[in-house]
Scaffold this motif. Structure first.
Motif, PDB file in Angstrom:
ATOM      1  N   GLN A 270       0.820  -1.211   0.000  1.00 50.19           N
ATOM      2  CA  GLN A 270       0.000   0.000   0.000  1.00 50.19           C
ATOM      3  C   GLN A 270       0.859   1.268   0.000  1.00 50.19           C
ATOM      4  O   GLN A 270       0.500   2.264  -0.641  1.00 50.19           O
ATOM      5  CB  GLN A 270      -0.953  -0.011   1.192  1.00 50.19           C
ATOM      6  N   LEU A 271       1.983   1.224   0.687  1.00 48.13           N
ATOM      7  CA  LEU A 271       2.881   2.381   0.674  1.00 48.13           C
ATOM      8  C   LEU A 271       3.380   2.667  -0.730  1.00 48.13           C
ATOM      9  O   LEU A 271       3.481   3.820  -1.149  1.00 48.13           O
ATOM     10  CB  LEU A 271       4.064   2.142   1.620  1.00 48.13           C
ATOM     11  N   GLN A 272       3.679   1.607  -1.475  1.00 45.05           N
ATOM     12  CA  GLN A 272       4.219   1.788  -2.825  1.00 45.05           C
ATOM     13  C   GLN A 272       3.141   2.094  -3.861  1.00 45.05           C
ATOM     14  O   GLN A 272       3.368   2.889  -4.777  1.00 45.05           O
ATOM     15  CB  GLN A 272       4.991   0.534  -3.249  1.00 45.05           C
ATOM     16  N   ASN A 273       1.965   1.473  -3.720  1.00 47.20           N
ATOM     17  CA  ASN A 273       0.991   1.500  -4.805  1.00 47.20           C
ATOM     18  C   ASN A 273      -0.253   2.331  -4.528  1.00 47.20           C
ATOM     19  O   ASN A 273      -0.945   2.707  -5.481  1.00 47.20           O
ATOM     20  CB  ASN A 273       0.569   0.067  -5.138  1.00 47.20           C
ATOM     21  N   ILE A 274      -0.552   2.617  -3.265  1.00 49.53           N
ATOM     22  CA  ILE A 274      -1.673   3.501  -2.948  1.00 49.53           C
ATOM     23  C   ILE A 274      -1.139   4.872  -2.551  1.00 49.53           C
ATOM     24  O   ILE A 274      -1.461   5.881  -3.173  1.00 49.53           O
ATOM     25  CB  ILE A 274      -2.564   2.904  -1.850  1.00 49.53           C
ATOM     26  N   LEU A 275      -0.297   4.922  -1.512  1.00 47.14           N
ATOM     27  CA  LEU A 275       0.334   6.186  -1.136  1.00 47.14           C
ATOM     28  C   LEU A 275       1.313   6.645  -2.214  1.00 47.14           C
ATOM     29  O   LEU A 275       1.457   7.833  -2.458  1.00 47.14           O
ATOM     30  CB  LEU A 275       1.051   6.027   0.200  1.00 47.14           C
ATOM     31  N   GLN A 276       1.978   5.709  -2.882  1.00 44.98           N
ATOM     32  CA  GLN A 276       2.979   6.007  -3.926  1.00 44.98           C
ATOM     33  C   GLN A 276       4.045   6.962  -3.389  1.00 44.98           C
ATOM     34  O   GLN A 276       4.359   7.992  -3.974  1.00 44.98           O
ATOM     35  CB  GLN A 276       2.305   6.588  -5.169  1.00 44.98           C
ATOM     36  N   VAL A 277       4.622   6.525  -2.253  1.00 50.57           N
ATOM     37  CA  VAL A 277       5.549   7.389  -1.535  1.00 50.57           C
ATOM     38  C   VAL A 277       6.858   7.608  -2.293  1.00 50.57           C
ATOM     39  O   VAL A 277       7.581   8.564  -2.027  1.00 50.57           O
ATOM     40  CB  VAL A 277       5.809   6.816  -0.122  1.00 50.57           C
ATOM     41  N   GLY A 278       7.184   6.745  -3.233  1.00 42.58           N
ATOM     42  CA  GLY A 278       8.369   6.954  -4.065  1.00 42.58           C
ATOM     43  C   GLY A 278       9.647   6.385  -3.501  1.00 42.58           C
ATOM     44  O   GLY A 278      10.742   6.671  -3.989  1.00 42.58           O
ATOM     45  N   CYS A 279       9.540   5.549  -2.450  1.00 37.12           N
ATOM     46  CA  CYS A 279      10.699   4.881  -1.880  1.00 37.12           C
ATOM     47  C   CYS A 279      10.231   3.570  -1.286  1.00 37.12           C
ATOM     48  O   CYS A 279       9.033   3.333  -1.144  1.00 37.12           O
ATOM     49  CB  CYS A 279      11.366   5.735  -0.810  1.00 37.12           C
ATOM     50  N   LYS A 280      11.178   2.704  -0.963  1.00 33.60           N
ATOM     51  CA  LYS A 280      10.847   1.434  -0.334  1.00 33.60           C
ATOM     52  C   LYS A 280      11.273   1.499   1.131  1.00 33.60           C
ATOM     53  O   LYS A 280      12.438   1.369   1.465  1.00 33.60           O
ATOM     54  CB  LYS A 280      11.544   0.280  -1.068  1.00 33.60           C
ATOM     55  N   ALA A 281      10.271   1.734   1.969  1.00 35.62           N
ATOM     56  CA  ALA A 281      10.550   1.868   3.406  1.00 35.62           C
ATOM     57  C   ALA A 281      11.257   0.615   3.919  1.00 35.62           C
ATOM     58  O   ALA A 281      10.958  -0.493   3.472  1.00 35.62           O
ATOM     59  CB  ALA A 281       9.239   2.083   4.159  1.00 35.62           C
ATOM     60  N   PRO A 282      12.233   0.825   4.825  1.00 37.24           N
ATOM     61  CA  PRO A 282      12.600   2.061   5.518  1.00 37.24           C
ATOM     62  C   PRO A 282      13.678   2.869   4.807  1.00 37.24           C
ATOM     63  O   PRO A 282      14.231   3.797   5.407  1.00 37.24           O
ATOM     64  CB  PRO A 282      13.112   1.538   6.855  1.00 37.24           C
ATOM     65  N   ASN A 283      13.990   2.523   3.563  1.00 33.66           N
ATOM     66  CA  ASN A 283      15.048   3.226   2.831  1.00 33.66           C
ATOM     67  C   ASN A 283      14.489   4.499   2.210  1.00 33.66           C
ATOM     68  O   ASN A 283      14.457   4.670   0.987  1.00 33.66           O
ATOM     69  CB  ASN A 283      15.634   2.305   1.767  1.00 33.66           C
ATOM     70  N   CYS A 284      14.049   5.419   3.063  1.00 37.02           N
ATOM     71  CA  CYS A 284      13.395   6.654   2.641  1.00 37.02           C
ATOM     72  C   CYS A 284      14.024   7.835   3.372  1.00 37.02           C
ATOM     73  O   CYS A 284      14.625   7.670   4.439  1.00 37.02           O
ATOM     74  CB  CYS A 284      11.900   6.594   2.954  1.00 37.02           C
ATOM     75  N   ASN A 285      13.843   9.020   2.794  1.00 32.52           N
ATOM     76  CA  ASN A 285      14.364  10.203   3.481  1.00 32.52           C
ATOM     77  C   ASN A 285      13.392  10.654   4.571  1.00 32.52           C
ATOM     78  O   ASN A 285      12.296  10.095   4.725  1.00 32.52           O
ATOM     79  CB  ASN A 285      14.661  11.332   2.489  1.00 32.52           C
ATOM     80  N   GLU A 286      13.786  11.669   5.321  1.00 36.20           N
ATOM     81  CA  GLU A 286      12.990  12.093   6.477  1.00 36.20           C
ATOM     82  C   GLU A 286      11.592  12.534   6.072  1.00 36.20           C
ATOM     83  O   GLU A 286      10.598  12.211   6.733  1.00 36.20           O
ATOM     84  CB  GLU A 286      13.698  13.231   7.210  1.00 36.20           C
ATOM     85  N   SER A 287      11.490  13.275   4.975  1.00 34.58           N
ATOM     86  CA  SER A 287      10.194  13.751   4.507  1.00 34.58           C
ATOM     87  C   SER A 287       9.282  12.588   4.127  1.00 34.58           C
ATOM     88  O   SER A 287       8.084  12.583   4.459  1.00 34.58           O
ATOM     89  CB  SER A 287      10.379  14.689   3.311  1.00 34.58           C
ATOM     90  N   GLN A 288       9.848  11.612   3.444  1.00 35.88           N
ATOM     91  CA  GLN A 288       9.059  10.440   3.048  1.00 35.88           C
ATOM     92  C   GLN A 288       8.621   9.634   4.260  1.00 35.88           C
ATOM     93  O   GLN A 288       7.486   9.137   4.307  1.00 35.88           O
ATOM     94  CB  GLN A 288       9.875   9.578   2.086  1.00 35.88           C
ATOM     95  N   MET A 289       9.487   9.503   5.257  1.00 34.48           N
ATOM     96  CA  MET A 289       9.114   8.767   6.470  1.00 34.48           C
ATOM     97  C   MET A 289       8.005   9.496   7.240  1.00 34.48           C
ATOM     98  O   MET A 289       7.164   8.861   7.885  1.00 34.48           O
ATOM     99  CB  MET A 289      10.329   8.545   7.355  1.00 34.48           C
ATOM    100  N   GLN A 290       7.964  10.823   7.163  1.00 34.21           N
ATOM    101  CA  GLN A 290       6.871  11.559   7.776  1.00 34.21           C
ATOM    102  C   GLN A 290       5.550  11.258   7.075  1.00 34.21           C
ATOM    103  O   GLN A 290       4.501  11.106   7.723  1.00 34.21           O
ATOM    104  CB  GLN A 290       7.169  13.059   7.751  1.00 34.21           C
ATOM    105  N   LEU A 291       5.587  11.153   5.753  1.00 37.85           N
ATOM    106  CA  LEU A 291       4.391  10.777   4.995  1.00 37.85           C
ATOM    107  C   LEU A 291       3.926   9.380   5.392  1.00 37.85           C
ATOM    108  O   LEU A 291       2.721   9.115   5.522  1.00 37.85           O
ATOM    109  CB  LEU A 291       4.680  10.830   3.502  1.00 37.85           C
ATOM    110  N   ILE A 292       4.883   8.491   5.584  1.00 33.70           N
ATOM    111  CA  ILE A 292       4.557   7.114   5.969  1.00 33.70           C
ATOM    112  C   ILE A 292       3.957   7.074   7.371  1.00 33.70           C
ATOM    113  O   ILE A 292       3.027   6.308   7.637  1.00 33.70           O
ATOM    114  CB  ILE A 292       5.814   6.235   5.855  1.00 33.70           C
ATOM    115  N   ALA A 293       4.488   7.920   8.278  1.00 29.63           N
ATOM    116  CA  ALA A 293       3.930   7.985   9.632  1.00 29.63           C
ATOM    117  C   ALA A 293       2.483   8.467   9.598  1.00 29.63           C
ATOM    118  O   ALA A 293       1.618   7.948  10.320  1.00 29.63           O
ATOM    119  CB  ALA A 293       4.776   8.906  10.504  1.00 29.63           C
TER     120      ALA A 293
END
Length: 379
Positions: A270-293
């Protein structure tokens, strides 16, 4: 998006040497009744029959095909054609017959239903479509019917005392969609559901676009799924909204059969295909991890009908995972409220004890020490 349909749902997290081996049973006669895979080949199931009284039916996952071209390519793979299926399937986690991993369910008979229709066993279009001179069939619900009929005729599953319907990912969604239907097929048998990683939510991506909504709506309409999902949900909706019955959050309130929801709060698909955060958690930058939170907060809000339920069960962990019931470690080692998914499900079924039956993780990532290595699906 087509590549993401091929979710990695087995063996990535399989660490135990012990496992169950199930044998393939093809159903060539079902072809005459219109029950065929995307390419027109026969459906079937894998079975390890150890008990007459207690059964697990697992509906395989593997994403969906989102358009005609996507279904065409899928039809040349094991997710669209039985010609690619192995003669045996090796099963772990909730399907394992190792009592050290799966003590309460090791002696259950297991049926593993391979997935070859691309719409969570829900579609039913009379005439095939033609793509690049190849016929493509949308017959997922007839496949489900054919398998259930064969289990009655060949395996005498209608003599059972208890049946658990389960699945992960697209198969987890199938569990929500078909649980009441399976119960109706076996009115004198106690049926329960265990839906793993199938609670896909109708949420915006990072750009504010309701991208996934359009995808599910198109699958629903392309494969004519209105007759293959929860009938109470369909009756409650205007025609323009019936596609919602193809999503767990909208169909859940209409499910009458007891169901246990098993989902990671940081579901990687869901993070990759619904949120489409643009990274594969936890290998994300701080801004992306905030979106994931923030995603986790929204996911738990959407899950509130399950959390508030007084009858259904729940195990949701603060892990970066997808499809946890099929791996020994994620089924029997990850802890929430000092118990595993296996133990919580057992307590919910009331097979033993009176422990917690709805376990929601109080941790945020990465503070649950039992999560282990994140499971990042390909796609």
């Amino acid at each position: 998006m087509a590549a993401s349909a091929f979710l990695l749902i087995s063996c990535v997290l399989c660490f135990s040497q012990a496992h169950r081996v199930a044998n393939l049973v093809l159903l060539p006669d079902a072809v005459n009744d219109g029950a065929v895979c995307l390419d027109g080949s026969a459906p079937g199931y894998y079975i390890d029959k150890t008990s007459v009284n207690r059964w697990i039916i697992h509906l395989e996952g593997g994403g969906w095909c989102y358009n005609k071209s996507d279904c065409y390519y899928r039809a040349s793979s094991w997710l669209g054609s039985s010609t690619y299926w192995n003669r045996t399937s090796h099963l772990r986690g909730f399907l394992n017959n190792d009592p050290d991993v799966n003590p309460e369910f090791a002696n259950y008979s297991v049926v593993f239903v391979p997935y070859c229709d691309g719409a969570s066993f829900s579609g039913n279009v009379n005439d095939p479509i033609t793509v690049n001179d190849k016929k493509i069939y949308f017959r997922g619900h007839p496949i489900l019917n054919a398998v259930l009929s064969a289990l009655i005729q060949k395996e005498q599953i209608d003599k059972a005392e208890a049946i658990i319907l389960t699945g992960c990912s697209a198969g987890g969604l199938s569990t929500y969609l078909h649980l009441d239907y399976v119960q109706s097929m076996f009115p004198n048998i106690k049926v329960h559901g265990l839906a793993d990683a199938g609670y896909f939510i109708d949420a915006a991506n990072i750009h504010g676009e309701m991208y996934i909504r359009g995808q599910y709506q198109h699958i629903f309409e392309m494969q004519n799924c209105s007759g293959g999902v929860n009938s109470d949900c369909i009756r409650s909706k205007e025609e323009s909204e019936r596609w919602q019955c193809f999503m767990a959050q909208y169909t859940y309130p209409y499910i009458k059969t007891p169901i246990f929801v098993f989902n990671a709060e940081y579901d990687t698909w869901q993070l990759q295909n619904i949120l489409q955060v643009g990274c594969k958690a936890p290998n994300c930058n701080e801004s992306q991890m905030q979106l994931i939170a923030r995603w986790r907060t929204m996911f738990l809000q959407t899950l509130q009908p399950v959390i508030r339920s007084t009858t259904n069960g729940l195990f949701t962990d603060a892990c970066i995972q997808h499809c946890q019931s099929l791996a020994d470690r994620t089924w029997s080692k990850i802890m929430v409220k000092n118990q595993t998914a296996h133990d919580t499900f057992v307590d919910w079924l009331d097979l033993k004890g009176t422990g917690i039956v709805r376990a929601v993780d109080d941790h945020t990532y990465p503070h649950n020490p039992t999560c282990g290595k994140p499971h990042i699906p390909k796609g």
